[in-house]
Design a protein around this motif. Structure first.
Motif, PDB file in Angstrom:
ATOM      1  N   PHE A 116      34.478  35.646  33.747  1.00  0.00           N
ATOM      2  CA  PHE A 116      34.287  34.199  33.657  1.00  0.00           C
ATOM      3  C   PHE A 116      34.689  33.840  32.244  1.00  0.00           C
ATOM      4  O   PHE A 116      34.165  34.410  31.276  1.00  0.00           O
ATOM      5  CB  PHE A 116      32.817  33.811  33.906  1.00  0.00           C
ATOM      6  CG  PHE A 116      32.590  32.337  33.718  1.00  0.00           C
ATOM      7  CD1 PHE A 116      32.765  31.464  34.777  1.00  0.00           C
ATOM      8  CD2 PHE A 116      32.269  31.813  32.472  1.00  0.00           C
ATOM      9  CE1 PHE A 116      32.619  30.097  34.603  1.00  0.00           C
ATOM     10  CE2 PHE A 116      32.117  30.450  32.290  1.00  0.00           C
ATOM     11  CZ  PHE A 116      32.290  29.582  33.355  1.00  0.00           C
ATOM     12  N   ILE A 120      39.912  29.364  30.017  1.00  0.00           N
ATOM     13  CA  ILE A 120      40.967  29.787  30.949  1.00  0.00           C
ATOM     14  C   ILE A 120      42.040  28.693  31.169  1.00  0.00           C
ATOM     15  O   ILE A 120      43.094  28.952  31.764  1.00  0.00           O
ATOM     16  CB  ILE A 120      40.319  30.196  32.302  1.00  0.00           C
ATOM     17  CG1 ILE A 120      41.274  30.998  33.185  1.00  0.00           C
ATOM     18  CG2 ILE A 120      39.768  29.006  33.049  1.00  0.00           C
ATOM     19  CD1 ILE A 120      41.451  32.406  32.788  1.00  0.00           C
ATOM     20  N   ASN A 130      44.845  21.691  37.921  1.00  0.00           N
ATOM     21  CA  ASN A 130      44.296  20.847  36.850  1.00  0.00           C
ATOM     22  C   ASN A 130      45.373  20.122  36.050  1.00  0.00           C
ATOM     23  O   ASN A 130      45.327  20.103  34.820  1.00  0.00           O
ATOM     24  CB  ASN A 130      43.394  21.685  35.922  1.00  0.00           C
ATOM     25  CG  ASN A 130      42.129  22.115  36.648  1.00  0.00           C
ATOM     26  OD1 ASN A 130      41.888  21.669  37.765  1.00  0.00           O
ATOM     27  ND2 ASN A 130      41.328  22.950  36.027  1.00  0.00           N
ATOM     28  N   SER A 246      32.227  30.146  45.501  1.00  0.00           N
ATOM     29  CA  SER A 246      33.606  30.046  45.044  1.00  0.00           C
ATOM     30  C   SER A 246      34.475  30.545  46.191  1.00  0.00           C
ATOM     31  O   SER A 246      34.240  31.624  46.721  1.00  0.00           O
ATOM     32  CB  SER A 246      33.841  30.925  43.813  1.00  0.00           C
ATOM     33  OG  SER A 246      33.082  30.438  42.727  1.00  0.00           O
ATOM     34  N   THR A 293      31.964  32.315  40.317  1.00  0.00           N
ATOM     35  CA  THR A 293      33.346  32.382  39.816  1.00  0.00           C
ATOM     36  C   THR A 293      33.609  33.781  39.235  1.00  0.00           C
ATOM     37  O   THR A 293      34.645  34.396  39.515  1.00  0.00           O
ATOM     38  CB  THR A 293      33.567  31.307  38.728  1.00  0.00           C
ATOM     39  OG1 THR A 293      33.107  30.051  39.231  1.00  0.00           O
ATOM     40  CG2 THR A 293      35.028  31.193  38.349  1.00  0.00           C
TER      41      THR A 293
HETATM   42  P1  AMP Z   1      34.409  27.542  41.017  1.00  0.00           P
HETATM   43  O1  AMP Z   1      34.854  26.761  42.212  1.00  0.00           O
HETATM   44  O2  AMP Z   1      33.057  27.215  40.518  1.00  0.00           O
HETATM   45  O3  AMP Z   1      34.602  28.999  41.204  1.00  0.00           O
HETATM   46  O4  AMP Z   1      35.337  27.118  39.794  1.00  0.00           O
HETATM   47  C1  AMP Z   1      36.721  27.267  39.854  1.00  0.00           C
HETATM   48  C2  AMP Z   1      37.318  26.492  38.718  1.00  0.00           C
HETATM   49  O5  AMP Z   1      36.966  27.129  37.489  1.00  0.00           O
HETATM   50  C3  AMP Z   1      38.830  26.466  38.750  1.00  0.00           C
HETATM   51  O6  AMP Z   1      39.305  25.341  39.473  1.00  0.00           O
HETATM   52  C4  AMP Z   1      39.185  26.385  37.270  1.00  0.00           C
HETATM   53  O7  AMP Z   1      39.045  25.067  36.820  1.00  0.00           O
HETATM   54  C5  AMP Z   1      38.093  27.236  36.623  1.00  0.00           C
HETATM   55  N1  AMP Z   1      38.418  28.665  36.548  1.00  0.00           N
HETATM   56  C6  AMP Z   1      39.432  29.357  37.142  1.00  0.00           C
HETATM   57  N2  AMP Z   1      39.383  30.668  36.833  1.00  0.00           N
HETATM   58  C7  AMP Z   1      38.295  30.818  36.021  1.00  0.00           C
HETATM   59  C8  AMP Z   1      37.715  31.937  35.339  1.00  0.00           C
HETATM   60  N3  AMP Z   1      38.198  33.175  35.456  1.00  0.00           N
HETATM   61  N4  AMP Z   1      36.625  31.693  34.554  1.00  0.00           N
HETATM   62  C9  AMP Z   1      36.105  30.459  34.414  1.00  0.00           C
HETATM   63  N5  AMP Z   1      36.608  29.373  35.039  1.00  0.00           N
HETATM   64  C10 AMP Z   1      37.674  29.550  35.827  1.00  0.00           C
END
Ligand code: AMP
Ligand code: MG
Length: 357
Positions: A116, A120, A130, A246, A293
């Motif tokens: 995490f 990123i 994004n 996620s 995540t």
């Molecule tokens: P979630 O749906 O809570 O898993 O969040 C996914 C979102 O977190 C993605 O759309 C990105 O904006 C961001 N993200 C992507 N990869 C990572 C990562 N490895 N660590 C933290 N945030 C991430």
């Protein structure tokens, strides 16, 4: 965007279906829904609390708006955008909320060995998420590797009430943690307001207190990643617990003939493959959000060692392969009832892999 909106509608339908039993016989609305932080938000109460629903929903709506104004990377004057614009130049004084969520982001980055990572953003964008342009063909290693230099939570400096990215071109993306954090902030506020039996939901980041109608535990469906209209099972949440998922189906881009999901492995710079969905049950919504995540990136094997060290953090994994397999930690199994069709597809991870029933 169209996909995103239909996704939101589907989530509302799944959660509403589960709540419908409790709501249908009452005249008073037991649930209020609105849009916040780019997704749907909902507060559900039980009969005892229904007269306060408006008050609770309005407090939660105000808090979510305030947090979105500070934490969104899409609002040019948010605190997060100002930190991004000042990367490599100067620290930015931030509010207590922003500081707290950044500290938590760093904590979960450390726990997950950097899988995490709140910095990123450059990699998320280059893969077409994004605001980034979707590449015409899969990115080669050289361009991905050059961006890895702009990613690393160790470069996020928090000191004296300010936040600073110490390298130019670095950027924060709190998309993997901000909604869970917002749910916890609302939860604390609504508990101060004496809310007893309540469920807060922000785009599938859910936290509950008390019980649902008829003193039954609050229940949340786990979506089947391969079928938006069905669930693989139901989670029963006891007091104060939170859940987040996620999924590779939530947001993805198609490059060539391949689908790439929105979660990036910070170790390689490539979107994660092989995982369809990870659901985490935990004692706080921020932990459920960040860890779902993180575990999505880590995969089942590497996740186990980390989960063994964490109290109150339990996970369900669905691999991106057929036939569908649902892997659950022992703690998760205590909260989970599979749908009859998936009874034989559930496997417990601890102490050793074995068929659950
Ligand atoms: P979630 O749906 O809570 O898993 O969040 C996914 C979102 O977190 C993605 O759309 C990105 O904006 C961001 N993200 C992507 N990869 C990572 C990562 N490895 N660590 C933290 N945030 C991430
Ligand atoms: Mg998350």
């Amino acid at each position: 965007m169209k996909h995103f909106v239909s996704q939101i509608i589907r989530e509302i339908v799944i959660i509403s279906l589960i709540c419908a039993q409790g709501c249908s016989r009452r005249k008073e609305p037991l649930k209020e829904t609105w849009l916040a932080m780019g997704t749907f938000a909902a507060i559900t109460v039980t009969d005892q609390d229904c007269e306060y629903l408006d008050k609770y929903a309005s407090a939660a709506r105000d808090l979510m708006r305030e947090l979105e104004n500070s934490l969104s990377m899409f609002k040019p004057d948010s605190e997060v955008s100002r930190i991004n614009q000042s990367a490599g130049e100067s620290p930015v004084l931030v509010s207590d909320y922003t500081l707290e969520v950044l500290e938590l982001a760093r904590k979960y980055a450390e726990i997950s060995g950097g899988c995490f990572d709140p910095t990123i953003a450059p990699l998320v964008k280059i893969w077409g998420f994004n605001g980034g342009r979707v590449p015409d063909e899969p990115l080669d290693e050289t361009s991905v590797r050059s961006l890895l230099r702009c990613v690393g939570y160790g470069h996020l400096v928090l000191s004296g009430g300010s936040a600073y990215l110490d390298t130019p071109d670095m950027q924060l993306d709190l998309g993997g943690i901000a909604k869970g954090y917002a749910v916890d902030v609302c939860y604390r506020k609504l508990r101060e307001m004496k809310a007893e039996n309540i469920m807060i939901n922000l785009g599938g980041n859910i936290r509950c207190h008390g019980t649902s109608r008829g003193n039954k535990p609050w229940k949340v469906g786990v979506r089947n990643p391969f079928d938006p209209h069905s669930i693989v099972g139901t989670i029963s949440l006891t007091e104060g617990m939170a859940v987040a998922t996620s999924g590779n189906y939530e947001r993805f881009v198609t490059i060539g003939n391949e689908r790439y999901a929105h979660i990036i492995d910070p170790r390689t710079g490539y979107p994660v493959r092989g995982m369809a969905g990870v659901t985490v049950v935990s004692a706080s919504a921020v932990e459920a959000d960040a860890m779902s995540t993180a575990l999505f990136v880590l995969g089942i094997e590497e996740s186990q060692g980390i989960l063994n060290q964490m109290h109150d953090c339990h996970a369900l994994f669905i691999l991106d392969e057929q036939p569908l397999q649902i892997w659950v930690t022992h703690g998760f199994a205590q909260h989970f009832t599979p749908e009859p069709a998936f009874d034989n597809a559930v496997f417990e991870l601890e102490p050793s892999p074995s068929v659950m029933r």
